[in-house]
Motif scaffolding. Structure first.
Motif, mmCIF file in Angstrom:
data_model
loop_
_atom_site.group_PDB
_atom_site.id
_atom_site.type_symbol
_atom_site.label_atom_id
_atom_site.label_comp_id
_atom_site.label_asym_id
_atom_site.label_seq_id
_atom_site.Cartn_x
_atom_site.Cartn_y
_atom_site.Cartn_z
ATOM 1 N N VAL A 222 0.837 -1.204 0.000
ATOM 2 C CA VAL A 222 0.000 0.000 0.000
ATOM 3 C C VAL A 222 0.872 1.255 0.000
ATOM 4 C CG1 VAL A 222 -1.544 1.390 1.436
ATOM 5 C CG2 VAL A 222 -2.086 -1.005 0.991
ATOM 6 N N ILE A 223 1.914 1.252 0.816
ATOM 7 C CA ILE A 223 2.809 2.410 0.879
ATOM 8 C C ILE A 223 3.544 2.595 -0.445
ATOM 9 C CG2 ILE A 223 4.930 3.282 1.951
ATOM 10 C CD1 ILE A 223 3.935 2.038 4.584
ATOM 11 N N VAL A 224 4.036 1.487 -1.039
ATOM 12 C CA VAL A 224 4.716 1.581 -2.330
ATOM 13 C C VAL A 224 3.768 2.132 -3.390
ATOM 14 C CG1 VAL A 224 5.770 0.244 -4.198
ATOM 15 C CG2 VAL A 224 6.385 -0.235 -1.829
ATOM 16 N N ALA A 225 2.518 1.626 -3.404
ATOM 17 C CA ALA A 225 1.536 2.091 -4.390
ATOM 18 C C ALA A 225 1.276 3.592 -4.237
ATOM 19 C CB ALA A 225 0.238 1.305 -4.253
ATOM 20 N N GLU A 226 1.107 4.049 -3.006
ATOM 21 C CA GLU A 226 0.835 5.477 -2.781
ATOM 22 C C GLU A 226 2.031 6.344 -3.155
ATOM 23 O OE1 GLU A 226 -0.480 5.845 1.246
ATOM 24 O OE2 GLU A 226 -2.581 5.519 0.722
ATOM 25 N N ARG A 227 3.230 5.864 -2.874
ATOM 26 C CA ARG A 227 4.427 6.660 -3.151
ATOM 27 C C ARG A 227 4.650 6.869 -4.652
ATOM 28 N NH1 ARG A 227 3.816 7.967 1.237
ATOM 29 N NH2 ARG A 227 5.243 7.948 3.023
ATOM 30 N N VAL A 228 4.211 5.922 -5.481
ATOM 31 C CA VAL A 228 4.418 6.065 -6.934
ATOM 32 C C VAL A 228 3.190 6.645 -7.621
ATOM 33 C CG1 VAL A 228 6.055 4.166 -6.967
ATOM 34 C CG2 VAL A 228 3.653 3.700 -7.456
ATOM 35 N N GLY A 229 2.205 7.073 -6.846
ATOM 36 C CA GLY A 229 1.033 7.711 -7.426
ATOM 37 C C GLY A 229 -0.069 6.764 -7.816
#
Length: 600
Positions: A222-229
């Motif tokens: 979830v954090i990776v997804a949010e960080r890349v938009g």
């Protein structure tokens, strides 16, 4: 929380089974929210819990994907090919969704074509699985086809929604970054594949390592997804797929489901109802008129998959299957939430689409249950094919046919056919037997295939060839121990089960000397020792003492994988367990086997 507790109790009390629990929670949320009494207001705490609810909902949706369906497609059977049919059905859905979305845009009824494509192609996988389980066809060709169509209806819209959010969120140039969560998911899968096996052994009540791993995967992706938009629900969905590929035990899946549906997910659905503003909706004639339009659009976008499904199934069941895929709520709500955050649609339009999704989610399972009828192929319990007729195989086939097995026999000798045709109804003569001919005539489409020729080399050759075309259990008999020793390792590596008459006789004689009472029990036609594999998910995760027929059986051992388990009343059974049991009456054995081994 009082509402979350009351909804399932009231549904059970008044026997409301046709409406999914999620829909009931949304409706109750409307009553206690701004559309009704106004008892519950949105605040930061409820928003946080609701966000966690949708994330865990997407995680569990990812875990519902059965990847073994795609593996089975590598060995197509002579009958229906679920992957091929489901692919064709879903492509038809995409084409129709695009046509309808274009019409809505040009008529000005709903201008967001991209969002329309997403919500018209999505399918509520959880509702579909629950309906198929209730109908007991999840493992049948028609059930697998519907299930795969629903899987496509979650994966495709999920990635489309991420692209939609990136384009409309001003991050179009960074769309390529969307692949990063997928890359991270692959790395995590490779990293935790072996450690998970260790986790499963080392976990205990005070550590729950499997659950900690699940939440680690969720929050990492979830954090990776949010960080890349990308959308956070994409990360959660990928986390669920990774967890599924780790092959968690039924106990782990039950615990995760309990956490999600026991606490977080009901808050998400209830808060969805709380935030619905029906007063503003009913005050807006244009938005009110959008509800029946969207209901019709949801149905028309999916119903034409009937044209693809009818190539393999009856018109009645094809229509029912197509209508079941109209069910949509799981991904529609997050999609609308993303669109509202991006200010692509108004709150009133979002409420209208939500109400339309609720309507189709209520009527679709009802129409499916009232329309779908089990065909003969769907009622088969266990399909067994004996290839080779002699004094060993024919009596066994006769005994199995008198119970709950669907038995067929094949022979390549005319004299055997003439002798046994009057004794066994379903006997077929094939002059020259090969795996290709057996495949062409549908004999490899079975649950168990037994090779009983007197020719050991022919049995070995056909058994190995069969494993290349079928996923059935293959049992082959051997007379010559020396030849068996030569090919045993090769047969074992292919997963072929070996029946050697000499070994059986010597084992039987030893047991007769050591345990005469056991042999008498085995020979008893009424009482005896029996085995059943747990293939009905409804009984998976239950304690033995809670089984409804436990008073009619005595369980002596449980075979789980390669381990033997000593049973207790509190022992939790898992999908795939093999129960060794005794029963007083044979009719009880039949009923127990039918209940536990019915694929669901």
């Amino acid at each position: 929380m009082a509402v979350a507790l009351a909804v399932p109790i009231l549904m059970a009390r008044f026997k409301v089974t046709a409406v999914p629990t999620a829909i009931a929670e949304i409706v109750i949320g409307m009553l206690i929210g701004q559309s009704g009494f106004g008892w519950v207001q949105t605040n930061s705490s409820l928003t946080l819990l609701s966000s966690l609810g949708v994330i865990i909902l997407m995680f569990l949706s990812g875990m519902e994907i059965d990847f073994s369906l795609f593996k089975r497609a590598e060995k197509p059977k002579s009958g229906a090919n679920p992957v091929k049919l489901a692919t064709g059905a879903f492509l038809m859905n995409v084409v129709m969704a695009l046509i309808i979305a274009t019409i809505l845009k040009f008529t000005g009824l709903f201008n967001d074509l991209f969002l329309s494509l997403i919500i018209f192609t999505t399918v509520a996988l959880g509702v579909v699985i629950a309906t198929l389980k209730e109908k007991e066809i999840l493992s049948r060709p028609v059930g697998q086809t519907i299930l795969l169509t629903a899987v496509f209806g979650e994966i495709f819209p999920m990635f489309m929604l991420t692209v939609y959010g990136s384009v409309n969120g001003g991050n179009a140039r960074g769309i390529w970054l969307i692949v990063l969560p997928l890359i991270v998911a692959i790395i995590l899968l490779n990293r935790f594949k072996q450690p998970y096996l260790w986790f499963a052994k080392m976990t205990k009540a005070t550590t729950q390592l499997d659950i900690r791993l699940a939440f680690f995967l969720i929050f990492t992706l979830v954090i990776v997804a949010e960080r890349v938009g990308a959308e956070n629900i994409l990360g959660a969905f990928l986390a669920g797929m990774v967890m599924k590929l780790l092959e968690p035990s039924e106990a782990t899946m039950d615990k995760l489901t309990s956490i999600g549906y026991g606490f977080f997910i009901p808050i998400f659905f209830i808060m969805t109802g709380v935030k619905l503003d029906l007063r503003s909706l009913f005050a807006n004639p244009n938005a009110l008129a959008l509800i029946p339009v969207m209901v019709a659009s949801f149905i028309l976008a999916k119903i034409f998959s009937f044209l693809v499904l009818r190539r393999q199934f009856s018109n009645r069941n094809s229509f029912a299957a197509a209508f079941l895929t109209v069910t949509t709520i799981t991904l529609v709500l997050p999609s609308l939430q993303v669109a509202r955050n991006l200010k692509m649609i108004s709150a009133t339009q979002s409420d209208a689409v939500t109400l339309a999704a609720i309507v189709v989610c209520i009527i679709s399972p009802i129409i499916f249950n009232s329309t779908f009828k089990l065909e003969k192929a769907d009622k088969i319990k266990q399909r067994v094919v004996f290839i080779g007729t002699n004094i060993l195989t024919v009596p066994i086939a006769q005994q199995l046919s008198s119970n709950w097995y669907d038995v067929r026999m094949v022979t390549n000798k005319l004299e055997n056919y003439q002798v046994y045709d009057s004794e066994f109804d379903n006997l077929t003569l094939i002059e020259e037997i090969s795996a290709d001919k057996l495949l062409d005539q549908g004999f490899l489409d079975a649950d168990v295939i037994v090779y009983g020729f007197r020719d050991d080399k022919l049995n070995a050759k056909l058994s190995l060839a069969t494993k290349e075309h079928s996923n059935a259990r293959v049992i082959t008999s051997f007379q010559n121990r020396e030849y068996l020793d030569q090919v045993f390792d090769k047969l074992a590596a292919a997963g072929i089960e070996v029946f050697n008459l000499y070994q059986v006789q010597s084992t039987f004689l030893r047991e007769w000397i050591e345990s005469p009472s056991l042999i008498q029990m085995l020979q008893d036609n009424e009482a005896g020792i029996f085995e059943v594999e747990i293939r009905d998910h409804r009984y998976s995760g239950q304690q033995l003492m809670t089984l409804p027929f436990i008073d009619k059986m005595t369980i002596s051992r449980i075979r789980r994988g390669k381990e033997w388990i000593t049973p207790h009343g509190t022992t939790v059974i898992e999908y795939g367990d093999r129960l060794i049991f005794t029963a007083k009456h044979h009719r009880d054995v039949v009923a127990i086997r039918q209940a536990l081994s019915q694929p669901n």
